[in-house]
Scaffold this active site. Structure first.
Site, PDB file in Angstrom:
ATOM      1  N   LEU A   2       0.802  -1.145   0.039  1.00 43.88           N
ATOM      2  CA  LEU A   2       0.031  -0.161   0.134  1.00 43.88           C
ATOM      3  C   LEU A   2       1.030   1.142  -0.195  1.00 43.88           C
ATOM      4  O   LEU A   2       1.572   1.534   0.859  1.00 43.88           O
ATOM      5  CB  LEU A   2      -0.805   0.258   1.252  1.00 43.88           C
ATOM      6  CG  LEU A   2      -1.479  -1.231   1.581  1.00 43.88           C
ATOM      7  CD1 LEU A   2      -2.699  -1.255   2.688  1.00 43.88           C
ATOM      8  CD2 LEU A   2      -2.372  -1.647   0.180  1.00 43.88           C
ATOM      9  N   ARG A  51       1.406  14.781   6.993  1.00 43.14           N
ATOM     10  CA  ARG A  51       2.349  14.996   8.200  1.00 43.14           C
ATOM     11  C   ARG A  51       3.584  15.209   8.016  1.00 43.14           C
ATOM     12  O   ARG A  51       4.586  15.686   8.919  1.00 43.14           O
ATOM     13  CB  ARG A  51       1.881  14.100   9.289  1.00 43.14           C
ATOM     14  CG  ARG A  51       0.697  14.418   9.928  1.00 43.14           C
ATOM     15  CD  ARG A  51       0.109  13.669  11.163  1.00 43.14           C
ATOM     16  NE  ARG A  51      -0.160  12.207  10.583  1.00 43.14           N
ATOM     17  CZ  ARG A  51      -0.522  11.084  11.276  1.00 43.14           C
ATOM     18  NH1 ARG A  51      -0.410  11.115  12.421  1.00 43.14           N
ATOM     19  NH2 ARG A  51      -1.053  10.214  10.579  1.00 43.14           N
ATOM     20  N   GLU A  96     -10.488  -0.059  14.971  1.00 45.98           N
ATOM     21  CA  GLU A  96      -9.557   1.250  15.036  1.00 45.98           C
ATOM     22  C   GLU A  96      -9.408   1.982  16.300  1.00 45.98           C
ATOM     23  O   GLU A  96     -10.805   1.781  16.861  1.00 45.98           O
ATOM     24  CB  GLU A  96      -9.983   1.949  13.768  1.00 45.98           C
ATOM     25  CG  GLU A  96      -9.768   1.178  12.341  1.00 45.98           C
ATOM     26  CD  GLU A  96      -8.502   1.016  12.055  1.00 45.98           C
ATOM     27  OE1 GLU A  96      -7.451   1.784  12.519  1.00 45.98           O
ATOM     28  OE2 GLU A  96      -8.064  -0.162  11.588  1.00 45.98           O
ATOM     29  N   ALA A 129      54.129  20.490  -3.647  1.00 46.42           N
ATOM     30  CA  ALA A 129      52.859  21.201  -3.099  1.00 46.42           C
ATOM     31  C   ALA A 129      52.354  22.457  -4.156  1.00 46.42           C
ATOM     32  O   ALA A 129      53.103  23.134  -4.644  1.00 46.42           O
ATOM     33  CB  ALA A 129      53.357  22.001  -1.679  1.00 46.42           C
ATOM     34  N   ALA A 172      60.214  24.400  -9.530  1.00 49.61           N
ATOM     35  CA  ALA A 172      59.177  24.968  -8.959  1.00 49.61           C
ATOM     36  C   ALA A 172      58.682  26.248  -9.402  1.00 49.61           C
ATOM     37  O   ALA A 172      59.624  27.034 -10.098  1.00 49.61           O
ATOM     38  CB  ALA A 172      59.559  25.421  -7.401  1.00 49.61           C
TER      39      ALA A 172
END
Length: 447
Positions: free
Chosen positions: A7, A14, A155, A376, A419
């Site tokens: 189902l 809600r 219920e 780096a 570098a």
């Protein structure tokens, strides 16, 4: 023969969500997918999903589930009305109908197997799942004798004060004899407080009704709001952690970590606090993950450490150290004994054995050989504003700090990049490459 019907037509008002309730996520899967999976062991001949609210969206999201049939309930007028919609779809069907709720996702497969087995042994027209709750408010009450024969279900809103003292509740899970159910479905009435057709009313109409009481009431927790969704998430996460701790995984602070059911772990894995694993993660032996790490659809070999880092859709070899603050993006393939250091990002790239990218670098759309040392601040500039391009770096090459490799470019083996260089042309094996602007010094500049 067995048919399973879920189902899944309700709106879930809600939940306060634009997403249908049955599509709300729980530990990496939707509620309805979890419900369908709980009946997987039974290998039913038919699987039907009763849809209504945002039916097209539900069908589209579940289109990957082969053999799943969709039945439309429009309008939604109660659970009995929902099951009435199955009558055309199951015309000529003979066997059992297992009815599950799309918002009850914690049912164990073993419990459903037991329900169907008991139903078949008893020969009852219907066997329903029940639970005793400390606070049964809001749940339908089941009235049964000591042998488990059910006389009726009322219920909560229709119970009188005496009936509400009964703590045996209806879990909303049923196994019917379909042929018997078909004879009473047309007789359902809306003569009740809510003016709907209740599936529970069929129990009193059938000749023989039995019930099976679950040993763990948490299994039948339904979800109607965000609070209940969070409670179910916590219960499911505890189940998953308990399972893996029993298999030899250490969680330093279990409550601070989350994982999905698709995760798998080797032996002697340590999960540090605030670590989260999502999707299909495969973690090898002796890995240490965290603290503060996120892995999603990641594959890690053995002896890998991931410290305060993110790994998404990446494959990592053995003996790799990652982090802190590294990011492995999709299609990153990291070879054995590599080092991915702090503030390093790797995307759609392959790194060979022993290669090190220790800090402050971006490696994208690249192929690095073995024992490459990336200095780096090295960047592979892979995007020209229109297309992505590849960078190739050969074995044992090294880049100096603050280098930019403008793709497409190929760097040979045992190359040294000075570098601060910007490299735009291919470099042959064993070469030194420099690409700096000439330094200009003007003395006595400060007045």
């Amino acid at each position: 023969m067995l048919a399973v019907a879920v189902l899944a037509a309700g709106k879930g008002t809600r939940m306060k969500s634009a997403l249908p309730k049955v599509l709300q996520p729980l530990a990496g899967a939707t509620l309805v997918e979890r419900v369908l999976a709980s009946a997987g062991n039974l290998q039913p001949e038919r699987r039907l999903l009763i849809v209504g609210h945002q039916a097209e969206r539900v069908e589209q999201q579940l289109s990957h589930l082969h053999g799943l049939e969709f039945v439309l309930q429009q309008p939604q007028n109660g659970t009995g009305h929902a099951v009435q919609q199955l009558m055309p779809a199951l015309k000529g069907f003979s066997g059992e109908l297992l009815v599950l709720n799309g918002d009850v996702p914690l049912l164990r497969a073993e419990t459903i197997d037991q329900l169907v087995s008991q139903h078949r042994r008893s020969g009852a027209d219907v066997t329903l799942l029940t639970a005793r709750l400390a606070d049964p408010s809001g749940y339908g009450r089941v009235f049964a004798d000591p042998e488990g024969r059910v006389s009726e279900i009322i219920e909560h809103r229709d119970c009188n004060e005496e009936q509400r003292q009964n703590d045996l509740t209806n879990a909303g899970i049923y196994c019917f004899n379909w042929e018997a159910l078909m004879t009473v479905l047309p007789k359902l009435s809306t003569d009740n407080d809510q003016g709907e057709l209740y599936l529970t009313d069929t129990v009193a109409m059938l000749d023989t009704a039995m019930h099976l009481e679950v040993s763990d009431p948490d299994e039948v927790n339904g979800i109607n709001n965000r609070q209940q969704l969070a409670q179910c998430e916590a219960l499911l996460q505890q189940r998953l952690r308990d399972h893996w701790m029993a298999e030899g995984v250490t969680f330093i602070d279990p409550a601070s970590c989350t994982l999905s059911e698709a995760c798998s772990f080797g032996q002697d894995v340590v999960i540090e606090p605030q670590t989260h694993l999502r999707g299909r993660c495969q973690i090898g032996d002796n890995c240490r993950i965290g603290p503060g790490s996120l892995l999603e659809d990641a594959e890690l070999g053995c002896d890998v450490t991931v410290l305060q880092s993110v790994v998404r859709e990446a494959k990592v070899g053995n003996g790799v150290a990652i982090g802190p603050f590294a990011h492995l993006r999709p299609s990153a393939v990291i070879g054995d004994q590599c080092r991915i250091g702090n503030f390093v990002e790797v995307k759609k790239s392959e790194l060979g054995y022993g290669t090190k990218v220790n800090h402050l670098s971006y490696i994208g759309d690249a192929q690095l050989g073995t024992n490459v040392n990336v200095g780096a601040g090295t960047i592979t500039a892979n995007y020209d504003g229109v297309n992505k391009h590849r960078t190739i770096i050969g074995d044992e090459s090294k880049t100096g700090a603050n280098s930019v490799l403008v793709a497409p470019v190929t760097i040979g083996a045992k190359v040294t990049i000075g570098a601060g260089s910007t490299i735009t042309k291919d470099v042959p094996n064993g070469a030194l490459a420099l690409g700096r602007a000439k330094q200009l010094v003007k003395e006595n500049w400060a007045g």
